[in-house]
Write a protein that holds these residues in place. Structure first.
Motif, PDB file in Angstrom:
ATOM      1  N   PRO A  41     -71.298  -0.418 -81.600  1.00 53.60           N
ATOM      2  CA  PRO A  41     -71.971   0.314 -80.521  1.00 53.60           C
ATOM      3  C   PRO A  41     -71.398   0.051 -79.136  1.00 53.60           C
ATOM      4  CG  PRO A  41     -73.602  -0.475 -82.087  1.00 53.60           C
ATOM      5  CD  PRO A  41     -72.283  -1.088 -82.485  1.00 53.60           C
ATOM      6  N   ALA A  42     -71.167  -1.216 -78.801  1.00 52.41           N
ATOM      7  CA  ALA A  42     -70.667  -1.518 -77.459  1.00 52.41           C
ATOM      8  C   ALA A  42     -69.308  -0.886 -77.226  1.00 52.41           C
ATOM      9  CB  ALA A  42     -70.601  -3.028 -77.261  1.00 52.41           C
ATOM     10  N   ARG A  43     -68.425  -0.974 -78.212  1.00 52.98           N
ATOM     11  CA  ARG A  43     -67.072  -0.448 -78.023  1.00 52.98           C
ATOM     12  C   ARG A  43     -67.084   1.079 -77.936  1.00 52.98           C
ATOM     13  NH1 ARG A  43     -61.724  -1.967 -78.522  1.00 52.98           N
ATOM     14  NH2 ARG A  43     -62.303  -4.090 -79.057  1.00 52.98           N
ATOM     15  N   ILE A  44     -67.797   1.743 -78.849  1.00 56.16           N
ATOM     16  CA  ILE A  44     -67.731   3.203 -78.861  1.00 56.16           C
ATOM     17  C   ILE A  44     -68.361   3.786 -77.619  1.00 56.16           C
ATOM     18  CG2 ILE A  44     -69.883   3.842 -80.049  1.00 56.16           C
ATOM     19  CD1 ILE A  44     -66.318   5.187 -80.727  1.00 56.16           C
ATOM     20  N   LEU A  45     -69.383   3.135 -77.066  1.00 57.98           N
ATOM     21  CA  LEU A  45     -70.004   3.652 -75.856  1.00 57.98           C
ATOM     22  C   LEU A  45     -69.165   3.374 -74.611  1.00 57.98           C
ATOM     23  CD1 LEU A  45     -73.798   2.979 -76.468  1.00 57.98           C
ATOM     24  CD2 LEU A  45     -72.490   5.081 -76.827  1.00 57.98           C
ATOM     25  N   SER A  46     -68.131   2.554 -74.760  1.00 50.67           N
ATOM     26  CA  SER A  46     -67.174   2.381 -73.671  1.00 50.67           C
ATOM     27  C   SER A  46     -66.044   3.408 -73.760  1.00 50.67           C
ATOM     28  CB  SER A  46     -66.576   0.968 -73.702  1.00 50.67           C
ATOM     29  OG  SER A  46     -65.680   0.808 -74.789  1.00 50.67           O
ATOM     30  N   VAL A  47     -65.982   4.134 -74.876  1.00 48.01           N
ATOM     31  CA  VAL A  47     -64.913   5.105 -75.116  1.00 48.01           C
ATOM     32  C   VAL A  47     -65.428   6.533 -74.999  1.00 48.01           C
ATOM     33  CG1 VAL A  47     -63.300   5.985 -76.867  1.00 48.01           C
ATOM     34  CG2 VAL A  47     -63.642   3.514 -76.602  1.00 48.01           C
ATOM     35  N   ALA A  48     -66.538   6.831 -75.676  1.00 50.22           N
ATOM     36  CA  ALA A  48     -67.113   8.171 -75.688  1.00 50.22           C
ATOM     37  C   ALA A  48     -68.281   8.255 -74.709  1.00 50.22           C
ATOM     38  CB  ALA A  48     -67.574   8.523 -77.101  1.00 50.22           C
ATOM     39  N   ASP A  49     -68.754   9.481 -74.468  1.00 52.99           N
ATOM     40  CA  ASP A  49     -69.891   9.682 -73.577  1.00 52.99           C
ATOM     41  C   ASP A  49     -71.217   9.382 -74.246  1.00 52.99           C
ATOM     42  OD1 ASP A  49     -68.414  10.686 -71.268  1.00 52.99           O
ATOM     43  OD2 ASP A  49     -67.999  12.438 -72.519  1.00 52.99           O
ATOM     44  N   GLY A  50     -71.186   9.222 -75.561  1.00 54.94           N
ATOM     45  CA  GLY A  50     -72.413   8.919 -76.264  1.00 54.94           C
ATOM     46  C   GLY A  50     -72.263   9.167 -77.747  1.00 54.94           C
ATOM     47  N   VAL A  51     -73.389   9.137 -78.440  1.00 58.55           N
ATOM     48  CA  VAL A  51     -73.393   9.251 -79.894  1.00 58.55           C
ATOM     49  C   VAL A  51     -74.534  10.151 -80.342  1.00 58.55           C
ATOM     50  CG1 VAL A  51     -72.268   7.051 -80.424  1.00 58.55           C
ATOM     51  CG2 VAL A  51     -74.738   7.102 -80.016  1.00 58.55           C
TER      52      VAL A  51
END
Length: 385
Positions: A298-308
């Protein structure tokens, strides 16, 4: 809370009332399929058909010249969504006052596996999963990254939702599926998802594992499950069955491949998109999970994408790990099935949405405006009203 409804192009094209019907639900956005896997779908209100059979994974717009001469390439749809079906549907939806975002399916293509068997995940028994491209293979990664950029950034789209951007495993809604006779559980599904194609065999070597010994260990670990025995406590069971160092090494290889592909695909979309274009991933907060909702940190993907976009049909608990790492501008979309015939609960949508909001959700996703009955849609309208 902003709400968006999922829609297929064939739900809209040829039905002059479809776009207004979607808008009348009370949603502000339509998430419209631009690239999708094979499926068979009801169209309960369409004036010209009631069943659409999408025979293979396809894109619903004209391909550009980036694919010229390439062995791995997407295919246009057949007569179920010919020409620029996406563009026609998007224009109608925007005409009804809706924002349109693309819906892009990536590492899930039975046609790719049929035409190029070497691209598929291979389990510890040597069985290929033609619906599941191995995301560790360089050519497959290049194909998926380019497909993400092309399919996501369609004319007029304000954003995209990338689905199946990670590992796929045994679980698959295959035609006439007969794989449920043995309860594999979370641990068994992971073991059956471990890939032993040449790229992954070499990758295990970089983590200090011998691929032949690993495959034998996986087969041995699965044996009690075929007899209906064994427990399933998720990852602790995998650690118990393989041993903690071996289990950790397999996960290090797979997590790394998924993470770097996700980062590359998002970067490719951003490079092709106009400013302000929103990029979301359909995601599961457990990195070793496979399928349409890719396992992510979660921490990494939310630093890359605008959300989930987070699956909430079985409850809203998966929102919490993402909410713990959300910024003020993070999109955390709770995805609810609103088709009662597919296990959804449109009648409880208002209460479900309230609970999701308490856990940090900022938006709603409704699956699926084209598949739902009139009664289901009426319940959605009431909930959103």
């Amino acid at each position: 809370m902003k709400a968006s409804a999922f829609v297929y192009p064939w739900d809209v094209t040829g039905d002059p009332e479809a776009a207004d019907r979607v808008a009348a639900l009370g949603v502000r956005q339509a998430t419209l399929a631009a690239a999708y896997h094979s499926t068979r779908a009801l169209t309960p209100r369409h004036p010209r058909h009631r069943v659409v059979t999408a025979e293979h994974a396809a894109v619903y717009y004209p391909l550009d010249d980036r694919w010229t001469g390439r062995e791995l390439r997407p295919h246009p749809a057949g007569d179920w969504a010919p020409g620029d079906a996406y563009g026609e549907a998007a224009e109608a939806l925007r005409g009804a006052g809706l924002d349109v975002h693309t819906w892009v399916i990536l590492a899930h293509s039975s046609r790719l596996g049929a035409e190029h068997p070497d691209t598929s995940v291979v389990n510890a028994y040597g069985d290929r999963y033609p619906w599941a491209p191995c995301i560790a293979q360089p050519a497959t990664r290049a194909y998926l990254t380019d497909l993400a950029a092309e399919a996501a950034v369609r004319p007029g789209a304000a954003g995209t939702e990338l689905e199946s951007l990670g590992w796929y495993g045994l679980q698959h809604l295959h035609a006439h599926d007969k794989t449920g006779g043995v309860r594999l559980g979370d641990a068994g599904q992971y073991l059956m998802a471990l890939c032993f194609c040449p790229a992954c065999r070499a990758g295990y070597g970089t983590e200090g594992l011998d691929a032949d010994r690993l495959a034998a260990a996986v087969r041995e670990a699965l044996e009690p499950l075929w007899r209906g025995a064994g427990d399933d406590a998720g990852w602790p069971t995998v650690q118990k069955l393989l041993g903690e160092p071996v289990a950790a090494a397999t996960r290090a290889w797979r997590d790394g491949q998924a993470r770097t592909l996700q980062e590359a695909a998002v970067a490719a979309v951003r490079a092709a998109a106009p400013a302000g274009f929103q990029v979301l991933l359909h995601a599961d907060p457990v990195t070793y999970h496979c399928g349409a909702n890719a396992g992510v940190d979660p921490a990494r993907i939310l630093s890359v994408a605008d959300g989930v976009v987070v699956p909430c049909a079985g409850g809203t608990g998966l929102l919490t790990p993402f909410a713990e790492h959300a910024r003020d501008d993070t999109v955390l979309a709770a995805n609810f099935t609103v088709v009662s015939g597919m296990g959804g609960s449109p009648g409880t949508l208002a209460a479900d949405a309230a609970r999701a909001r308490e856990l940090g959700a900022t938006e709603l996703r409704l699956y699926h405006a084209g598949l739902a009955s009139d009664g289901d849609l009426a319940a959605v309208r009431e909930a959103l009203r």
